[in-house]
Write a protein that holds these residues in place. Structure first.
Motif, mmCIF file in Angstrom:
data_model
loop_
_atom_site.group_PDB
_atom_site.id
_atom_site.type_symbol
_atom_site.label_atom_id
_atom_site.label_comp_id
_atom_site.label_asym_id
_atom_site.label_seq_id
_atom_site.Cartn_x
_atom_site.Cartn_y
_atom_site.Cartn_z
ATOM 1 N N ASN A 132 -30.048 -21.857 -18.619
ATOM 2 C CA ASN A 132 -30.004 -22.986 -17.683
ATOM 3 C C ASN A 132 -28.571 -23.467 -17.454
ATOM 4 O O ASN A 132 -28.224 -23.839 -16.343
ATOM 5 N N GLU A 133 -27.749 -23.434 -18.491
ATOM 6 C CA GLU A 133 -26.353 -23.849 -18.334
ATOM 7 C C GLU A 133 -25.596 -22.883 -17.436
ATOM 8 O O GLU A 133 -24.773 -23.293 -16.615
ATOM 9 N N ILE A 134 -25.883 -21.594 -17.578
ATOM 10 C CA ILE A 134 -25.239 -20.588 -16.720
ATOM 11 C C ILE A 134 -25.676 -20.802 -15.271
ATOM 12 O O ILE A 134 -24.862 -20.727 -14.347
ATOM 13 N N ALA A 135 -26.965 -21.074 -15.071
ATOM 14 C CA ALA A 135 -27.474 -21.330 -13.720
ATOM 15 C C ALA A 135 -26.808 -22.566 -13.111
ATOM 16 O O ALA A 135 -26.455 -22.567 -11.923
ATOM 17 N N LYS A 136 -26.606 -23.605 -13.913
ATOM 18 C CA LYS A 136 -25.919 -24.813 -13.424
ATOM 19 C C LYS A 136 -24.497 -24.474 -12.989
ATOM 20 O O LYS A 136 -24.015 -24.952 -11.958
ATOM 21 N N GLY A 139 -24.389 -23.134 -9.711
ATOM 22 C CA GLY A 139 -24.650 -24.110 -8.668
ATOM 23 C C GLY A 139 -26.104 -24.338 -8.325
ATOM 24 O O GLY A 139 -26.404 -25.117 -7.417
ATOM 25 N N ASN A 140 -27.028 -23.688 -9.047
ATOM 26 C CA ASN A 140 -28.449 -23.882 -8.755
ATOM 27 C C ASN A 140 -29.278 -23.493 -9.977
ATOM 28 O O ASN A 140 -29.388 -22.307 -10.295
ATOM 29 N N GLU A 141 -29.876 -24.475 -10.631
ATOM 30 C CA GLU A 141 -30.676 -24.197 -11.833
ATOM 31 C C GLU A 141 -31.859 -23.276 -11.570
ATOM 32 O O GLU A 141 -32.359 -22.633 -12.482
ATOM 33 N N VAL A 143 -31.987 -20.463 -10.243
ATOM 34 C CA VAL A 143 -31.720 -19.021 -10.375
ATOM 35 C C VAL A 143 -31.818 -18.547 -11.827
ATOM 36 O O VAL A 143 -31.574 -17.379 -12.117
ATOM 37 N N MET A 144 -32.215 -19.450 -12.697
ATOM 38 C CA MET A 144 -32.390 -19.094 -14.107
ATOM 39 C C MET A 144 -33.307 -17.879 -14.253
ATOM 40 O O MET A 144 -33.057 -16.990 -15.054
ATOM 41 N N ASN A 145 -34.352 -17.813 -13.447
ATOM 42 C CA ASN A 145 -35.302 -16.705 -13.543
ATOM 43 C C ASN A 145 -34.657 -15.363 -13.201
ATOM 44 O O ASN A 145 -34.959 -14.344 -13.827
ATOM 45 N N VAL A 146 -33.743 -15.365 -12.256
ATOM 46 C CA VAL A 146 -33.092 -14.109 -11.858
ATOM 47 C C VAL A 146 -32.022 -13.719 -12.881
ATOM 48 O O VAL A 146 -31.779 -12.536 -13.105
ATOM 49 N N ILE A 147 -31.415 -14.690 -13.526
ATOM 50 C CA ILE A 147 -30.507 -14.385 -14.638
ATOM 51 C C ILE A 147 -31.303 -13.667 -15.732
ATOM 52 O O ILE A 147 -30.873 -12.628 -16.254
ATOM 53 N N LEU A 148 -32.475 -14.203 -16.074
ATOM 54 C CA LEU A 148 -33.311 -13.570 -17.097
ATOM 55 C C LEU A 148 -33.794 -12.193 -16.653
ATOM 56 O O LEU A 148 -33.908 -11.276 -17.474
ATOM 57 N N LEU A 149 -34.060 -12.023 -15.360
ATOM 58 C CA LEU A 149 -34.419 -10.692 -14.849
ATOM 59 C C LEU A 149 -33.279 -9.710 -15.100
ATOM 60 O O LEU A 149 -33.513 -8.580 -15.527
ATOM 61 N N GLY A 150 -32.056 -10.136 -14.873
ATOM 62 C CA GLY A 150 -30.898 -9.279 -15.156
ATOM 63 C C GLY A 150 -30.822 -8.893 -16.630
ATOM 64 O O GLY A 150 -30.557 -7.739 -16.972
ATOM 65 N N GLU A 181 -25.654 -12.908 -7.547
ATOM 66 C CA GLU A 181 -24.665 -13.315 -8.559
ATOM 67 C C GLU A 181 -25.365 -13.631 -9.889
ATOM 68 O O GLU A 181 -24.896 -13.241 -10.960
ATOM 69 N N ALA A 182 -26.492 -14.325 -9.815
ATOM 70 C CA ALA A 182 -27.260 -14.662 -11.022
ATOM 71 C C ALA A 182 -27.753 -13.397 -11.720
ATOM 72 O O ALA A 182 -27.660 -13.276 -12.948
ATOM 73 N N PHE A 183 -28.275 -12.455 -10.963
ATOM 74 C CA PHE A 183 -28.762 -11.198 -11.526
ATOM 75 C C PHE A 183 -27.625 -10.482 -12.262
ATOM 76 O O PHE A 183 -27.796 -10.025 -13.402
ATOM 77 N N ASN A 184 -26.455 -10.391 -11.634
ATOM 78 C CA ASN A 184 -25.313 -9.717 -12.261
ATOM 79 C C ASN A 184 -24.858 -10.427 -13.517
ATOM 80 O O ASN A 184 -24.447 -9.783 -14.489
ATOM 81 N N LYS A 185 -24.917 -11.765 -13.514
ATOM 82 C CA LYS A 185 -24.597 -12.526 -14.744
ATOM 83 C C LYS A 185 -25.527 -12.112 -15.867
ATOM 84 O O LYS A 185 -25.116 -11.898 -16.997
ATOM 85 N N GLY A 186 -26.828 -12.025 -15.544
ATOM 86 C CA GLY A 186 -27.823 -11.632 -16.541
ATOM 87 C C GLY A 186 -27.567 -10.253 -17.108
ATOM 88 O O GLY A 186 -27.746 -10.028 -18.316
ATOM 89 N N LEU A 187 -27.159 -9.323 -16.259
ATOM 90 C CA LEU A 187 -26.851 -7.960 -16.736
ATOM 91 C C LEU A 187 -25.770 -7.983 -17.809
ATOM 92 O O LEU A 187 -25.780 -7.156 -18.728
ATOM 93 N N ASN A 188 -24.849 -8.904 -17.691
ATOM 94 C CA ASN A 188 -23.692 -8.956 -18.598
ATOM 95 C C ASN A 188 -23.926 -9.809 -19.837
ATOM 96 O O ASN A 188 -23.033 -9.938 -20.668
#
Length: 191
Positions: A132-136, A139-141, A143-150, A181-188
């Protein structure tokens, strides 16, 4: 060999969208895929879970039995703990280090023992990430789900699928860039 992924969270966290993107990507990559959703009282902050099973061979059932999940992706850490019986020996867990108190916690009928939950998840080998902090920061909380998908894609070695095209085709146009951008963050975030 069939792979089984369990996505769990609380209503409103985007569990279903992440599962949909995952399923579409797997199908486009030629996998046989079965998905099953359980919404519970999702509109009131209740538990939500999605079972996704995939294989190059035919998958006959969408249901993951206890002790059979290759991976659990938890959008809330109490939900990770609630579903740990589904994880197979050697399976992986990625959990959002975030708490959402349920009605029994909010009414004082039970305590949300965060320190104990964290301790148990760490003992069980879960990777806790402050998603959630990364999503914040992005700029949009939401996208947390797409970070986790990554995180899931990287953990299950599914990077060879064209996830960017899948996101573009299934997310509202004004949210495409932030979701990529969120997906790529999750990959890393996972190794």
């Amino acid at each position: 060999m069939t792979n089984s992924i369990l996505l769990v969270g609380v209503g409103g966290q985007g569990t279903i969208l992440a599962s949909k993107l995952l399923t579409i990507g797997l199908m486009e990559a030629g996998y046989s895929v079965k998905m099953s959703e359980i919404h519970g009282m999702s509109q009131r902050g209740g538990s939500v879970s999605t079972h996704v099973r995939y294989s190059k061979d035919t998958v006959y059932s969408p249901v993951i039995e206890e002790g059979e999940a290759d991976m659990i992706v938890a959008f809330e850490k109490m939900e990770a703990l609630r579903y740990m019986d589904y994880l197979k020996v050697g399976g992986k867990v990625v959990a959002n280090d975030f708490k959402i108190e349920s009605m029994v916690n909010l009414t004082g009928q039970a305590d949300y023992e965060e320190a104990e939950i964290d301790k148990e998840l760490n003992r069980l080998g879960a990777k806790l990430i402050k998603v959630n902090e990364i999503a914040k920061e992005l700029g949009n909380e939401k996208v947390m789900n797409v970070i986790l998908l990554g995180c899931l894609v990287k953990s299950m070695n599914l990077e060879n699928i064209d996830w960017e095209s899948i996101i573009k085709a299934n997310v509202k146009p004004k949210f495409i860039d932030i979701n990529i951008e969120a997906f790529n963050k999750g990959l890393n975030l996972v190794g």
